[in-house]
Design a protein around this motif. Structure first.
Motif, PDB file in Angstrom:
ATOM      1  N   ARG A 105     -40.607 -21.889 -43.405  1.00 42.37           N
ATOM      2  CA  ARG A 105     -39.855 -21.378 -42.251  1.00 42.37           C
ATOM      3  C   ARG A 105     -40.621 -21.622 -40.958  1.00 42.37           C
ATOM      4  NH1 ARG A 105     -38.917 -17.521 -45.729  1.00 42.37           N
ATOM      5  NH2 ARG A 105     -40.528 -16.139 -44.960  1.00 42.37           N
ATOM      6  N   THR A 106     -41.915 -21.368 -40.998  1.00 44.74           N
ATOM      7  CA  THR A 106     -42.719 -21.518 -39.799  1.00 44.74           C
ATOM      8  C   THR A 106     -42.864 -22.995 -39.435  1.00 44.74           C
ATOM      9  OG1 THR A 106     -43.840 -19.455 -40.321  1.00 44.74           O
ATOM     10  CG2 THR A 106     -44.908 -20.875 -38.721  1.00 44.74           C
ATOM     11  N   HIS A 160     -47.078 -14.933 -36.519  1.00 47.09           N
ATOM     12  CA  HIS A 160     -47.059 -16.001 -35.517  1.00 47.09           C
ATOM     13  C   HIS A 160     -45.758 -16.798 -35.561  1.00 47.09           C
ATOM     14  CE1 HIS A 160     -50.846 -14.990 -33.922  1.00 47.09           C
ATOM     15  NE2 HIS A 160     -51.556 -15.389 -34.960  1.00 47.09           N
ATOM     16  N   GLY A 161     -45.133 -16.873 -36.717  1.00 50.25           N
ATOM     17  CA  GLY A 161     -43.791 -17.472 -36.765  1.00 50.25           C
ATOM     18  C   GLY A 161     -42.825 -16.649 -35.928  1.00 50.25           C
ATOM     19  N   TRP A 162     -42.913 -15.328 -36.054  1.00 49.66           N
ATOM     20  CA  TRP A 162     -42.074 -14.448 -35.250  1.00 49.66           C
ATOM     21  C   TRP A 162     -42.417 -14.611 -33.769  1.00 49.66           C
ATOM     22  CZ3 TRP A 162     -43.083 -10.499 -31.844  1.00 49.66           C
ATOM     23  CH2 TRP A 162     -41.970  -9.750 -31.440  1.00 49.66           C
ATOM     24  N   ASP A 163     -43.714 -14.667 -33.436  1.00 52.04           N
ATOM     25  CA  ASP A 163     -44.130 -14.874 -32.044  1.00 52.04           C
ATOM     26  C   ASP A 163     -43.480 -16.133 -31.475  1.00 52.04           C
ATOM     27  OD1 ASP A 163     -45.931 -12.681 -32.111  1.00 52.04           O
ATOM     28  OD2 ASP A 163     -47.632 -13.965 -32.645  1.00 52.04           O
ATOM     29  N   PRO A 218     -39.306 -28.410 -28.674  1.00 49.88           N
ATOM     30  CA  PRO A 218     -39.524 -29.628 -27.884  1.00 49.88           C
ATOM     31  C   PRO A 218     -40.709 -29.479 -26.929  1.00 49.88           C
ATOM     32  CG  PRO A 218     -37.669 -28.397 -26.996  1.00 49.88           C
ATOM     33  CD  PRO A 218     -38.133 -27.651 -28.228  1.00 49.88           C
ATOM     34  N   GLU A 219     -41.222 -30.596 -26.514  1.00 43.17           N
ATOM     35  CA  GLU A 219     -42.389 -30.658 -25.618  1.00 43.17           C
ATOM     36  C   GLU A 219     -42.219 -29.768 -24.389  1.00 43.17           C
ATOM     37  OE1 GLU A 219     -46.162 -32.084 -24.476  1.00 43.17           O
ATOM     38  OE2 GLU A 219     -45.114 -32.675 -26.299  1.00 43.17           O
ATOM     39  N   GLU A 220     -41.019 -29.736 -23.823  1.00 45.22           N
ATOM     40  CA  GLU A 220     -40.825 -28.981 -22.577  1.00 45.22           C
ATOM     41  C   GLU A 220     -40.925 -27.468 -22.765  1.00 45.22           C
ATOM     42  OE1 GLU A 220     -36.691 -30.209 -24.071  1.00 45.22           O
ATOM     43  OE2 GLU A 220     -38.572 -31.247 -23.731  1.00 45.22           O
ATOM     44  N   GLU A 221     -40.964 -26.971 -24.006  1.00 42.96           N
ATOM     45  CA  GLU A 221     -41.103 -25.528 -24.240  1.00 42.96           C
ATOM     46  C   GLU A 221     -42.537 -25.111 -24.550  1.00 42.96           C
ATOM     47  OE1 GLU A 221     -38.238 -24.069 -27.081  1.00 42.96           O
ATOM     48  OE2 GLU A 221     -36.561 -24.857 -25.915  1.00 42.96           O
ATOM     49  N   LEU A 222     -43.459 -26.052 -24.580  1.00 35.54           N
ATOM     50  CA  LEU A 222     -44.833 -25.735 -24.973  1.00 35.54           C
ATOM     51  C   LEU A 222     -45.566 -24.853 -23.970  1.00 35.54           C
ATOM     52  CD1 LEU A 222     -45.962 -29.119 -26.549  1.00 35.54           C
ATOM     53  CD2 LEU A 222     -45.231 -27.024 -27.726  1.00 35.54           C
ATOM     54  N   GLY A 223     -45.106 -24.772 -22.748  1.00 30.38           N
ATOM     55  CA  GLY A 223     -45.751 -23.926 -21.743  1.00 30.38           C
ATOM     56  C   GLY A 223     -45.177 -22.531 -21.635  1.00 30.38           C
ATOM     57  N   ARG A 224     -44.201 -22.197 -22.456  1.00 33.24           N
ATOM     58  CA  ARG A 224     -43.569 -20.872 -22.379  1.00 33.24           C
ATOM     59  C   ARG A 224     -44.530 -19.772 -22.831  1.00 33.24           C
ATOM     60  NH1 ARG A 224     -37.328 -20.979 -23.926  1.00 33.24           N
ATOM     61  NH2 ARG A 224     -37.672 -18.901 -23.118  1.00 33.24           N
ATOM     62  N   PRO A 225     -44.370 -18.557 -22.286  1.00 35.70           N
ATOM     63  CA  PRO A 225     -45.201 -17.425 -22.721  1.00 35.70           C
ATOM     64  C   PRO A 225     -44.811 -16.972 -24.131  1.00 35.70           C
ATOM     65  CG  PRO A 225     -43.517 -16.675 -21.188  1.00 35.70           C
ATOM     66  CD  PRO A 225     -43.403 -18.178 -21.246  1.00 35.70           C
ATOM     67  N   THR A 226     -45.729 -16.293 -24.784  1.00 35.30           N
ATOM     68  CA  THR A 226     -45.491 -15.772 -26.136  1.00 35.30           C
ATOM     69  C   THR A 226     -45.875 -14.291 -26.173  1.00 35.30           C
ATOM     70  OG1 THR A 226     -47.710 -16.126 -27.039  1.00 35.30           O
ATOM     71  CG2 THR A 226     -46.203 -18.030 -27.069  1.00 35.30           C
ATOM     72  N   PRO A 227     -45.494 -13.589 -27.243  1.00 33.23           N
ATOM     73  CA  PRO A 227     -45.940 -12.195 -27.384  1.00 33.23           C
ATOM     74  C   PRO A 227     -47.460 -12.054 -27.475  1.00 33.23           C
ATOM     75  CG  PRO A 227     -44.084 -12.614 -28.820  1.00 33.23           C
ATOM     76  CD  PRO A 227     -44.513 -13.942 -28.269  1.00 33.23           C
ATOM     77  N   CYS A 228     -48.158 -13.138 -27.814  1.00 32.95           N
ATOM     78  CA  CYS A 228     -49.629 -13.147 -27.802  1.00 32.95           C
ATOM     79  C   CYS A 228     -50.037 -13.538 -26.395  1.00 32.95           C
ATOM     80  CB  CYS A 228     -50.169 -14.177 -28.790  1.00 32.95           C
ATOM     81  SG  CYS A 228     -49.795 -13.828 -30.494  1.00 32.95           S
ATOM     82  N   LEU A 265     -50.412 -21.159 -28.964  1.00 34.04           N
ATOM     83  CA  LEU A 265     -50.059 -20.451 -30.193  1.00 34.04           C
ATOM     84  C   LEU A 265     -49.981 -21.416 -31.367  1.00 34.04           C
ATOM     85  CD1 LEU A 265     -49.158 -17.892 -31.722  1.00 34.04           C
ATOM     86  CD2 LEU A 265     -46.817 -18.410 -30.989  1.00 34.04           C
ATOM     87  N   VAL A 266     -49.283 -22.534 -31.181  1.00 31.29           N
ATOM     88  CA  VAL A 266     -49.174 -23.508 -32.267  1.00 31.29           C
ATOM     89  C   VAL A 266     -50.556 -24.066 -32.601  1.00 31.29           C
ATOM     90  CG1 VAL A 266     -48.165 -25.695 -33.026  1.00 31.29           C
ATOM     91  CG2 VAL A 266     -46.751 -24.030 -31.797  1.00 31.29           C
TER      92      VAL A 266
END
Length: 182
Positions: free
Chosen positions: A15-16, A115-118, A24-34, A42-43
């Motif tokens: 699942r993870t 981290h999958g949930w994050d 996608p590449e353009e989402e790699l800068g988004r904030p996370t719950p961590c 995170l990844v």
């Protein structure tokens, strides 16, 4: 223990991995719950963690942290191959402070699901966990929360209603806010 937990590890890893590959590449800068990680960070942490759990399953130590490589699915598969060996479940890990390997397998499952949930929250994607896996994680977290907090692996507990879904109660116990949104 192996017969019960290994299928849960496989399911969480798949699942993870599916989730990681959908970002996608353009989402790699988004904030996370961590708060210390954006999606890329995170990844990257997740890549390192599955490599760590692969190493520990084989009797090794901590691998060096590397930069984001985008190979989480391959690393997760190698981790599963390592945990598929019966001897991976025996004894303790010197690298992890003498913890029983069964505890470390639970830690791997905790890491994958949390981290999958994050990642799912950070990217607006769904992340389903079987009830049996969520219940197993909740029971483990109840036992390990004081140690996890002392070692910095868990945050302070977030209050979650007792009638909330099992996954949400697990997340709250390890310091995640199930209502978190970017």
């Amino acid at each position: 223990m192996r017969e019960e937990l290994l299928p849960m590890l496989r399911g969480a890893a798949q699942r993870t991995a599916d989730l990681v590959t959908s970002v996608p590449e353009e989402e790699l800068g988004r904030p996370t719950p961590c708060s210390e990680f954006d999606v890329r960070g995170l990844v990257n942490h997740m890549e390192w963690a599955v490599s760590l759990f692969e190493s520990v399953a084989g009797g090794g130590g901590f691998p060096p942290q590397k930069e984001y490589t985008g190979d989480f699915p391959e690393r997760a598969e190698r981790m599963l191959i390592a945990w598929d060996k019966p001897e991976s479940w025996e004894g303790v890990s010197e690298a992890m402070g003498g913890l029983p390997r069964t505890v470390i397998a639970h830690m791997a499952l905790t890491d994958l699901v949390a981290h999958g949930w994050d990642l799912s929250r950070a990217t607006g994607r769904g992340y389903e966990v079987e009830e049996a896996t969520a219940a197993r994680l909740l029971a483990f977290a109840r036992d390990m929360a004081p140690i996890g907090r002392a070692r910095g692996a868990f945050g302070e507990e977030v209050a979650v209603p007792e009638d909330a879904p099992t996954l949400e109660r697990f997340l709250g116990l390890i310091g995640r806010d199930p209502a978190w949104r970017p």
